[in-house]
Design a protein around this motif. Structure first.
Motif, short mmCIF file in Angstrom:
data_model
loop_
_atom_site.label_atom_id
_atom_site.label_comp_id
_atom_site.label_asym_id
_atom_site.label_seq_id
_atom_site.Cartn_x
_atom_site.Cartn_y
_atom_site.Cartn_z
N SER A 10 0.83 -1.28 -0.18
CA SER A 10 0.29 0.09 0.39
C SER A 10 0.83 1.11 0.02
O SER A 10 2.22 1.24 -0.39
CB SER A 10 -1.34 -0.04 1.25
OG SER A 10 -1.97 1.21 1.10
N LEU A 11 0.10 2.41 -0.04
CA LEU A 11 0.98 3.55 0.28
C LEU A 11 0.61 4.12 1.62
O LEU A 11 -0.09 4.17 2.30
CB LEU A 11 0.35 4.67 -0.40
CG LEU A 11 0.55 6.23 -0.67
CD1 LEU A 11 2.44 6.48 -0.47
CD2 LEU A 11 -0.64 7.28 -1.25
N VAL A 12 1.98 4.39 2.13
CA VAL A 12 2.09 4.99 3.82
C VAL A 12 2.94 5.89 4.27
O VAL A 12 3.86 6.02 2.82
CB VAL A 12 2.33 3.49 4.30
CG1 VAL A 12 4.14 3.22 4.41
CG2 VAL A 12 2.16 3.58 5.71
N ARG A 19 2.11 -4.69 7.07
CA ARG A 19 2.55 -5.94 7.38
C ARG A 19 1.93 -7.04 5.78
O ARG A 19 1.14 -6.41 5.28
CB ARG A 19 1.17 -6.93 7.90
CG ARG A 19 1.67 -7.99 8.63
CD ARG A 19 0.79 -9.11 9.60
NE ARG A 19 0.24 -9.46 9.17
CZ ARG A 19 -1.10 -10.59 9.63
NH1 ARG A 19 -0.32 -11.05 10.79
NH2 ARG A 19 -2.26 -11.00 9.60
N LEU A 20 2.86 -7.27 5.30
CA LEU A 20 2.92 -8.08 3.79
C LEU A 20 2.54 -9.44 4.72
O LEU A 20 3.12 -9.89 5.27
CB LEU A 20 4.16 -7.92 2.86
CG LEU A 20 4.25 -6.91 2.71
CD1 LEU A 20 5.59 -6.43 1.18
CD2 LEU A 20 3.51 -5.55 2.52
N SER A 21 1.89 -10.12 3.63
CA SER A 21 1.35 -11.97 4.06
C SER A 21 1.60 -12.33 2.48
O SER A 21 1.54 -11.33 1.56
CB SER A 21 0.42 -12.21 4.36
OG SER A 21 -0.56 -11.23 5.03
N LEU A 85 9.28 2.68 8.48
CA LEU A 85 9.13 3.18 7.40
C LEU A 85 9.66 4.01 7.07
O LEU A 85 9.34 4.83 7.23
CB LEU A 85 7.67 2.08 6.16
CG LEU A 85 7.35 0.47 6.19
CD1 LEU A 85 5.52 0.75 6.00
CD2 LEU A 85 7.57 0.11 5.46
N LYS A 86 10.58 3.76 6.01
CA LYS A 86 11.03 4.89 5.07
C LYS A 86 10.63 5.48 3.82
O LYS A 86 10.43 3.91 3.27
CB LYS A 86 13.01 4.71 5.43
CG LYS A 86 13.26 4.54 6.90
CD LYS A 86 14.55 4.03 6.64
CE LYS A 86 15.24 3.88 8.11
NZ LYS A 86 16.49 3.75 8.29
N THR A 109 3.86 -6.76 -4.69
CA THR A 109 2.67 -6.58 -4.09
C THR A 109 3.67 -4.83 -3.30
O THR A 109 5.01 -5.06 -3.42
CB THR A 109 2.39 -6.56 -2.44
OG1 THR A 109 1.31 -5.83 -2.15
CG2 THR A 109 3.13 -6.96 -1.26
N GLN A 110 3.38 -3.84 -4.27
CA GLN A 110 4.07 -2.68 -4.22
C GLN A 110 3.83 -1.81 -2.79
O GLN A 110 2.63 -2.01 -2.55
CB GLN A 110 3.37 -1.30 -5.02
CG GLN A 110 3.87 -0.24 -5.01
CD GLN A 110 5.76 -0.22 -6.08
OE1 GLN A 110 5.18 -0.82 -6.60
NE2 GLN A 110 5.97 0.32 -5.21
N VAL A 111 5.03 -1.60 -2.09
CA VAL A 111 4.86 -1.03 -1.30
C VAL A 111 5.53 0.70 -1.42
O VAL A 111 6.25 0.05 -2.20
CB VAL A 111 6.11 -1.57 -0.04
CG1 VAL A 111 5.83 -0.36 1.74
CG2 VAL A 111 5.53 -2.76 0.62
N THR A 112 5.59 1.89 -1.38
CA THR A 112 5.56 3.57 -1.24
C THR A 112 5.11 4.17 -0.07
O THR A 112 3.98 3.81 0.77
CB THR A 112 4.79 3.90 -2.48
OG1 THR A 112 4.55 2.94 -3.55
CG2 THR A 112 5.22 5.23 -2.80
N VAL A 113 6.59 4.30 -0.06
CA VAL A 113 6.27 5.50 0.96
C VAL A 113 6.54 6.53 1.14
O VAL A 113 7.89 6.74 0.48
CB VAL A 113 7.44 4.77 2.54
CG1 VAL A 113 7.17 5.62 3.49
CG2 VAL A 113 7.13 3.42 2.53
#
Length: 115
Positions: A10-12, A19-21, A85-86, A109-113
């Motif tokens: 997600s975007l955070v 938490r990724l699964s 997260l950074k 899965t996309q993680v955007t910080v």
């Protein structure tokens, strides 16, 4: 053949948690190792965290103390808890599992910080 399906990206905002699964189509108790990798745009795919069949864990220096890999054998699922997260954690995160000589990857899965 084992299918791995990641979720939870997600975007955070910076400082937040995700938490990724990684859900496996087969039993993960037989896996020699389950891992999380990540790949940022223009960069190599690098291992972030590893969890062996004996329960030993290893982490990249960049995430030590912030990320935790774990598993739920009953659910055939591996998790990656990411705290503090950074922006540099922004990447596509992939699950990888090895059963003997067979290696399987999830689709990512996309993680955007955001800063």
């Amino acid at each position: 053949q084992v299918q791995l399906v990641e979720s939870g990206g997600s975007l955070v905002q910076a400082g937040g948690s995700l938490r990724l699964s990684c859900a496996a189509s087969g039993s993960i108790t037989g896996a020699d190792v389950m891992q999380w990798y990540r790949q940022a745009p223009g960069s190599q795919r690098l291992v972030v965290a590893s969890l062996s069949s004996s329960g030993n864990t290893n982490y990249a220096d960049s995430v030590k103390g912030r990320f935790t890999i774990s598993r739920d054998n009953a659910k055939n699922t591996v998790y990656l808890q990411m705290n503090s997260l950074k922006p540099e954690d922004t990447a596509v995160y992939y699950c990888r599992g090895r059963w003997g000589v067979s290696v399987y990857w999830g689709q990512g899965t996309q993680v955007t910080v955001s800063s």
